[in-house]
Design an enzyme around this catalytic site. Structure first.
Site, PDB file in Angstrom:
ATOM      1  N   ALA A   1       0.901  -1.124  -0.133  1.00 29.56           N
ATOM      2  CA  ALA A   1       0.099   0.042  -0.045  1.00 29.56           C
ATOM      3  C   ALA A   1       0.924   0.945  -0.068  1.00 29.56           C
ATOM      4  CB  ALA A   1      -0.848  -0.156   1.185  1.00 29.56           C
TER       5      ALA A   1
ATOM      6  N   GLY B   1       0.633  -5.645   0.288  1.00 31.66           N
ATOM      7  CA  GLY B   1      -0.624  -5.871  -0.643  1.00 31.66           C
ATOM      8  C   GLY B   1      -0.264  -6.660  -2.041  1.00 31.66           C
TER       9      GLY B   1
ATOM     10  N   GLU C   1       0.070  -9.982  -1.582  1.00 33.71           N
ATOM     11  CA  GLU C   1      -1.309 -10.689  -1.284  1.00 33.71           C
ATOM     12  C   GLU C   1      -2.053 -10.608  -2.847  1.00 33.71           C
ATOM     13  OE1 GLU C   1      -2.921  -9.237   2.927  1.00 33.71           O
ATOM     14  OE2 GLU C   1      -2.419  -7.501   1.608  1.00 33.71           O
TER      15      GLU C   1
ATOM     16  N   GLU D   1       4.264  -6.696   7.135  1.00 35.65           N
ATOM     17  CA  GLU D   1       3.496  -5.848   7.842  1.00 35.65           C
ATOM     18  C   GLU D   1       3.758  -5.745   9.395  1.00 35.65           C
ATOM     19  OE1 GLU D   1       0.980  -6.857   4.245  1.00 35.65           O
ATOM     20  OE2 GLU D   1       2.370  -7.929   5.617  1.00 35.65           O
TER      21      GLU D   1
END
Length: 264
Positions: free
Chosen positions: A68, A113, A116, A136
């Protein structure tokens, strides 16, 4: 042909293959709200496009997607944060549940992300510079886009724990043995190889390819009996189809032809 308009990505099509390129190269393609929305819209549209048989996603520059956009992320209110997470869930579903196979061509960092997103893809081709991670924990957080669940499903719990609990950033080649990464190729071969695979898949009967994607996705649930039933149902439907009947008949006729013996 490039289609748009999009601010954060480009969409190109060649035959039955669609190429999505993330284009925030100056930010290592970090995902902001605009990119999130554009990825969702493009993948939802491609899923319903019968002219597309396979999709490749890659990044411009040195990054596939470096997670992100932290500057935007840090400035969010609690309500904006919740909305961003909800929109993210829709984006990942648009890739994972897409009717078409999605191939990630990982050209650099795939972190947070970005990792992911990669976990939602059906095949992963990487170059030698690609590095993957779910860091994270370094922010005192955990993944929120399915990273904990999909990493366990695709890596196994212990491998996933090592990645998640250390926040390590790992060369893509280290994921070959566990099958998350299918191939590691030279940088200049990455996109050609991904597009070659996509074209080969897109050339096969769409009903069979889309059915295989559904079946292998179901297999991750561990519900063997239900998966076997779905497999039998799809096979029966494909066998009875006009295309299936034609292909089986042609193969049988070809097999029945006498083999030519090589003479001296």
């Amino acid at each position: 042909m490039t289609q748009g308009p999009h601010e954060t990505l480009t969409l190109e099509r060649s035959g039955r293959v669609a190429l999505v390129t993330l284009r925030r190269a100056d930010q290592l393609n970090a995902m902001n709200r605009r990119m999130q929305g554009e990825i969702t819209a493009v993948f939802e549209a491609l899923s319903g496009d019968d002219g597309v048989g396979a999709i490749v996603i890659t990044g411009a520059g040195r990054g596939f997607m470096a997670g992100a956009d932290i500057k935007e992320y840090a400035a969010q209110s609690a309500a904006q944060f919740d909305a961003f997470q909800a929109a993210g869930a829709r984006m990942y579903a648009a890739i994972e549940n897409n009717r078409k196979p999605v191939i990630a061509a990982v050209n650099g960092f795939a972190l947070g992300g970005g990792m992911e997103l990669l976990l939602c893809c059906d095949l992963v081709i990487a170059n030698g510079f690609a590095k993957l991670g779910l860091p994270e924990v370094k922010l005192g957080l955990v993944p929120g886009g399915g990273g904990t669940q999909r990493s366990v499903a695709k890596l196994g719990r212990n491998r996933a724990n090592l990645l998640l609990m250390t926040g390590a950033i790992v060369p893509a080649a280290e994921f070959l043995a566990c099958g998350l990464v299918n191939e590691v190729v030279a940088a200049d071969e990455l996109l050609p190889r991904a597009l070659e695979l996509a074209a080969a898949i897109a050339a096969e009967p769409a009903a069979a390819i889309e059915g295989l994607k559904r079946l292998t996705a179901h297999a991750l649930s561990g519900e063997l009996a239900a998966g076997l039933a779905l497999e039998r149902d799809l096979l029966g439907s494909l066998y009875r189809s006009a295309d299936g009947q034609r292909r089986v008949r042609e193969f049988a006729e070809k097999s029945a032809r006498p083999v030519q013996q090589a003479g001296p």
